[in-house]
Design an enzyme around this catalytic site. Structure first.
Site, PDB file in Angstrom:
ATOM      1  CB  CYS A   1      -2.674   4.657   0.585  1.00 13.52           C
ATOM      2  SG  CYS A   1      -4.291   4.376  -0.157  1.00 13.52           S
TER       3      CYS A   1
ATOM      4  CB  CYS B   1      -5.905   8.514   1.239  1.00  9.04           C
ATOM      5  SG  CYS B   1      -5.170   7.203   2.276  1.00  9.04           S
TER       6      CYS B   1
ATOM      7  CB  CYS C   1      -5.636   2.311   2.985  1.00 11.91           C
ATOM      8  SG  CYS C   1      -5.258   3.963   3.640  1.00 11.91           S
TER       9      CYS C   1
ATOM     10  CB  CYS D   1      -8.893   6.045   1.554  1.00 17.73           C
ATOM     11  SG  CYS D   1      -7.642   4.932   0.848  1.00 17.73           S
TER      12      CYS D   1
ATOM     13  CB  CYS E   1       1.195 -10.822  -0.344  1.00 19.85           C
ATOM     14  SG  CYS E   1       1.514 -11.187  -2.078  1.00 19.85           S
TER      15      CYS E   1
END
Length: 212
Positions: free
Chosen positions: A108, A111, A157, A160, A180
């Site tokens: 990510c 984070c 995510c 976060c 995707c």
């Protein structure tokens, strides 16, 4: 030795019943002594276990602290911010990782939680990086996206809340899923390289990002 001999003579002169009684009394007293030690031993073991737990907790990764909007704007470029915070979509075929074939891990961008392994990446022909499964089911979250005329499943995510992309049911086996993702929501760490190895690359990428 004289005292011991006198005691043996005295003990031997006692009736059998008295001697048995003395043996039993001694056994009971000794057992009580051992039982008295057990709480201290158990307490010592509990203390040791508690100390071990405290030590493990101190070495555990600290809880994630969400960044403020100001901090996010400083950390991310314009496209990264719009994608992760406003659920924007970057252009197809004109993004960083759509054709990336290197081995490594995708994290990510906000984070740094690990999200996808390059082993699950496949060529979807869509122009965005696509994966058939995340590293772990717990690293991503889902919700319905009603912004188009049909319902899509939005992916974000789990740590976060950053928007990543969408998931569809037209992917390859073994899952049949196509995650995707937007390249702007991801940070790629090449296999065999640490964050320090990639610090120079990250700096140059950050400079390029500011030009977006």
């Amino acid at each position: 030795m004289i005292i011991e001999d006198e005691f043996l003579k005295f003990f031997g002169a006692l009736p059998m019943k008295t001697r048995l009684h003395m043996h039993l009394t001694a056994a009971v007293l000794f057992s009580g002594f051992l039982l008295g030690l057990m709480p201290a031993v158990i307490h010592a073991d509990d203390t040791s276990a508690a100390e071990k737990q405290d030590a493990a907790a101190s070495q555990a990764e600290p809880a994630y602290q969400p960044l403020s909007k100001i901090e996010l704007r400083r950390k991310l470029n314009r496209m990264q911010y719009d994608v992760t915070q406003n659920e924007a979509t970057e252009p197809a075929f004109r993004n960083k990782y759509w054709d990336n074939k290197k081995a490594g891990t995708y994290r990510c961008i906000v984070c740094e939680q690990e999200l996808f392994d390059s082993k699950t990446k496949f060529k979807s022909g869509t122009g965005w990086p696509s994966f058939y499964q995340p590293i772990d089911e717990k690293v991503v979250g889902f919700r319905n996206d009603w912004r188009l005329i049909y319902t899509r499943i939005e992916v974000h995510c789990s740590r976060c809340g950053a928007h990543l992309g969408h998931v569809f049911d037209d992917g390859p086996e073994p899952t049949g899923k196509r995650y995707c993702m937007n390249s702007a929501s991801l940070d790629f760490v090449e296999a065999g390289k640490t964050d320090k190895n990639q610090s120079a690359t990250g700096s140059s990428a950050s400079k390029d990002a500011k030009q977006d």
